[in-house]
Design a protein around this motif. Structure first.
Motif, short mmCIF file in Angstrom:
data_model
loop_
_atom_site.label_atom_id
_atom_site.label_comp_id
_atom_site.label_asym_id
_atom_site.label_seq_id
_atom_site.Cartn_x
_atom_site.Cartn_y
_atom_site.Cartn_z
N ALA A 167 0.83 -1.22 0.00
CA ALA A 167 0.00 0.00 0.00
C ALA A 167 0.86 1.26 0.00
CB ALA A 167 -0.93 -0.01 1.22
N ARG A 168 2.00 1.22 0.69
CA ARG A 168 2.87 2.39 0.75
C ARG A 168 3.38 2.75 -0.64
NH1 ARG A 168 8.42 2.72 0.83
NH2 ARG A 168 9.32 4.63 1.70
N ASN A 169 3.80 1.75 -1.40
CA ASN A 169 4.32 2.03 -2.73
C ASN A 169 3.21 2.42 -3.70
OD1 ASN A 169 6.87 1.51 -1.83
ND2 ASN A 169 7.05 -0.51 -2.75
N GLU A 170 2.02 1.84 -3.51
CA GLU A 170 0.90 2.23 -4.37
C GLU A 170 0.52 3.68 -4.11
OE1 GLU A 170 -2.44 -0.23 -5.15
OE2 GLU A 170 -1.34 -2.09 -4.78
N TYR A 171 0.63 4.11 -2.86
CA TYR A 171 0.37 5.53 -2.57
C TYR A 171 1.43 6.40 -3.25
CZ TYR A 171 0.37 10.01 -0.23
OH TYR A 171 0.37 11.35 0.01
N ALA A 172 2.66 5.87 -3.35
CA ALA A 172 3.74 6.62 -4.00
C ALA A 172 3.37 6.93 -5.45
CB ALA A 172 5.05 5.83 -3.95
N ILE A 173 2.64 6.03 -6.11
CA ILE A 173 2.20 6.27 -7.49
C ILE A 173 1.27 7.49 -7.53
CG2 ILE A 173 0.90 5.35 -9.45
CD1 ILE A 173 1.83 2.57 -8.66
N THR A 174 0.34 7.55 -6.59
CA THR A 174 -0.59 8.69 -6.52
C THR A 174 0.17 9.99 -6.30
OG1 THR A 174 -2.28 7.24 -5.58
CG2 THR A 174 -2.62 9.61 -5.33
N ARG A 175 1.13 9.95 -5.38
CA ARG A 175 1.92 11.16 -5.10
C ARG A 175 2.76 11.56 -6.31
NH1 ARG A 175 7.05 12.25 -3.35
NH2 ARG A 175 7.31 14.24 -2.30
N MET A 176 3.39 10.58 -6.96
CA MET A 176 4.21 10.91 -8.13
C MET A 176 3.38 11.46 -9.27
SD MET A 176 7.26 8.04 -8.30
CE MET A 176 6.18 6.61 -8.25
N ALA A 177 2.15 10.96 -9.41
CA ALA A 177 1.26 11.49 -10.46
C ALA A 177 0.96 12.97 -10.20
CB ALA A 177 -0.03 10.69 -10.50
N ARG A 178 0.75 13.31 -8.92
CA ARG A 178 0.47 14.70 -8.56
C ARG A 178 1.69 15.58 -8.83
NH1 ARG A 178 -0.09 14.14 -3.39
NH2 ARG A 178 1.77 15.27 -2.73
N VAL A 179 2.88 15.10 -8.42
CA VAL A 179 4.12 15.87 -8.60
C VAL A 179 4.41 16.05 -10.08
CG1 VAL A 179 6.62 15.80 -8.29
CG2 VAL A 179 5.12 15.18 -6.39
N LEU A 180 4.24 15.00 -10.87
CA LEU A 180 4.57 15.07 -12.30
C LEU A 180 3.56 15.92 -13.07
CD1 LEU A 180 5.75 11.40 -12.73
CD2 LEU A 180 7.13 13.41 -13.27
N THR A 181 2.30 15.89 -12.66
CA THR A 181 1.31 16.76 -13.29
C THR A 181 1.67 18.22 -13.01
OG1 THR A 181 -0.45 15.11 -13.10
CG2 THR A 181 -1.13 17.40 -13.40
N ARG A 182 2.03 18.50 -11.76
CA ARG A 182 2.47 19.85 -11.41
C ARG A 182 3.69 20.23 -12.24
NH1 ARG A 182 0.46 24.24 -9.58
NH2 ARG A 182 -0.57 23.10 -7.89
N THR A 183 4.58 19.28 -12.47
CA THR A 183 5.81 19.54 -13.21
C THR A 183 5.53 19.94 -14.66
OG1 THR A 183 7.12 18.04 -11.82
CG2 THR A 183 7.99 18.53 -14.02
N VAL A 184 4.71 19.15 -15.36
CA VAL A 184 4.48 19.46 -16.79
C VAL A 184 3.72 20.77 -16.94
CG1 VAL A 184 4.62 17.04 -17.51
CG2 VAL A 184 2.38 18.03 -16.97
N LEU A 185 2.82 21.07 -16.01
CA LEU A 185 2.08 22.34 -16.08
C LEU A 185 3.00 23.53 -15.78
CD1 LEU A 185 -1.27 21.28 -14.35
CD2 LEU A 185 -0.87 21.65 -16.79
N THR A 186 3.94 23.34 -14.85
CA THR A 186 4.89 24.41 -14.52
C THR A 186 5.86 24.63 -15.67
OG1 THR A 186 4.73 23.88 -12.16
CG2 THR A 186 6.62 25.21 -12.86
N LEU A 187 6.36 23.53 -16.26
CA LEU A 187 7.27 23.65 -17.40
C LEU A 187 6.57 24.37 -18.56
CD1 LEU A 187 8.96 20.12 -17.36
CD2 LEU A 187 9.99 22.30 -16.66
N GLN A 188 5.28 24.10 -18.75
CA GLN A 188 4.51 24.80 -19.78
C GLN A 188 4.44 26.29 -19.48
OE1 GLN A 188 0.09 24.62 -19.90
NE2 GLN A 188 0.34 23.88 -21.99
N SER A 189 4.13 26.63 -18.23
CA SER A 189 4.01 28.03 -17.84
C SER A 189 5.33 28.77 -18.03
CB SER A 189 3.56 28.13 -16.37
OG SER A 189 3.59 29.45 -15.91
N GLN A 190 6.43 28.11 -17.68
CA GLN A 190 7.73 28.74 -17.83
C GLN A 190 8.07 29.00 -19.30
OE1 GLN A 190 10.11 25.91 -15.63
NE2 GLN A 190 9.88 27.01 -13.70
N LEU A 191 7.75 28.04 -20.16
CA LEU A 191 8.00 28.22 -21.59
C LEU A 191 7.14 29.35 -22.17
CD1 LEU A 191 8.31 24.53 -22.80
CD2 LEU A 191 10.01 26.31 -23.20
#
Length: 374
Positions: free
Chosen positions: A92-116
């Motif tokens: 369960a701990r690692n499965e939660y990590a997937i949820t957290r990584m999805a949130r972090v990576l979504t924030r990342t691509v949206l931020t990279l878009q904003s910066q560009l």
């Protein structure tokens, strides 16, 4: 064959380099998901997302938020299903990590878009490997008449902007941990990566545009994160997003030419949300800005070429002294996996750490200039 991270390891401690790359000692593998694994996942998913974007009708500048969320999750789930014998679905701990990584990576691509969107640069290459590229002088380093060191590596992103006479180059390295650009660390060989990548990127661009002058614009780290905002007053969602963009501002070094800075951030007024640049009331750059003149960037580039030759020569000469560095609050032994092998003990005569001075910018630039001219 060599890599930039291996050169940096040698600069930190020659004996650790010998144990890790000479004797090839490795820690016993354990079935677990650690921070290094998370970094691997982040890089792989961002590469997959870039490929999905390329195959879609969108660009980095116009993909909608829903597209970003969907494609990040698709890429993450596909990678997680195969990674480390499906370790991410092992508890369960690692499965939660997937949820957290999805949130972090979504924030990342949206931020990279904003910066560009705030600048004039366009992504020119993603995850660009220079190991298999035709011989680049910057990564094929002659150590003697018979010996050559070939560096391998992968540049996370190369962005470019053009006018009639110039091609401006920006290199970005994604980091899962927080890393600050430090000119003193570069001088001592502890932080060579961005400059080696810029040298390779500029050489690649010069081959594509032989009729134009290639100009270094920025060497930047992007910290992959989804930071929280603490505030005594309630903020709107738009204000929260602006605060997050400020926290996710890239750090590194930027060409101090005002025309280059404007291409990187067209909306810069007092403090950029894209690059490490701040302006004073008179329009000049503040002391907190991460800037170097074009001449200084050239000196740094030439110095790094000299430094990697020096390190490569010492490795071939068989230098394996237990000589960990100490610089301010940093030291090579803190996170070293080989401490129990080397037995380094500062209380025993003969064991001494290298004390590295934390020099100011002017002194560092002068020493780099003198080294390259010697």
């Amino acid at each position: 064959e060599n890599s930039v991270s291996r050169l940096e390891t040698y600069a930190a401690c020659a004996y650790r380099h010998f144990l890790q790359y000479g004797l090839s000692l490795e820690e016993r593998e354990e079935f677990g998901f650690e921070s290094v694994d998370m970094g691997n996942v982040f890089h792989a998913v961002l590469e997959s997302f870039a490929m999905m974007l390329k195959d879609s009708d969108y660009t980095w500048f116009d993909f909608p938020k829903e597209f970003g969320e969907k494609k990040v999750l698709e890429a993450l789930e596909a990678y997680a299903a195969e990674y480390g014998e499906t370790i991410l679905y092992s508890n369960a701990r690692n499965e939660y990590a997937i949820t957290r990584m999805a949130r972090v990576l979504t924030r990342t691509v949206l931020t990279l878009q904003s910066q560009l969107q705030k600048g004039e640069f366009r992504p020119d290459a993603v995850e660009k490997s220079f190991y298999y590229t035709d011989d680049l002088d910057s990564v094929n380093v002659a150590l003697s008449e018979e010996e050559k060191m070939r560096l391998k590596g992968r540049i996370d992103r190369i962005d470019t902007a053009e006018d009639e006479e110039h091609v401006y180059v920006k290199v970005i390295d994604y980091k899962s941990g927080s890393r600050q650009f430090d000119l003193a660390a570069l001088y001592y060989g502890l932080q060579l990566q961005l400059v080696v990548y810029m040298n390779a990127a500029m050489e690649l661009e010069s081959r594509k545009h032989p009729d134009k002058e290639i100009v270094p614009a920025a060497l930047l780290y992007y910290h992959i994160d989804d930071p929280t905002i603490e505030t005594p007053v309630e903020l709107t969602q738009e204000q929260i997003n602006e605060e997050i963009l400020t926290k996710l501002r890239m750090n590194g070094v930027v060409n101090s030419d005002p025309a280059v800075v404007e291409r990187l951030d067209r909306f810069l007024q007092d403090k950029s949300k894209v690059i490490p640049v701040e302006k004073k009331k008179d329009g000049s750059f503040s002391a907190r800005s991460g800037i170097l003149s074009r001449e200084e960037l050239h000196v740094v580039s030439a110095y790094v070429d000299t430094k990697i030759r020096q390190i490569g020569r010492e490795i071939l000469d068989g230098k394996i002294a237990a000589n960990p560095y100490e610089k301010g609050n940093e030291e090579a032994c803190t996170y070293c996996a080989y401490k129990k092998v080397c037995g380094f003990d500062g209380s025993i005569p003969g064991y001494e750490k290298r004390q590295l001075e934390d020099l100011d910018k002017q002194t560092l630039m002068q020493r780099m200039q003198e080294t390259t001219e010697a």
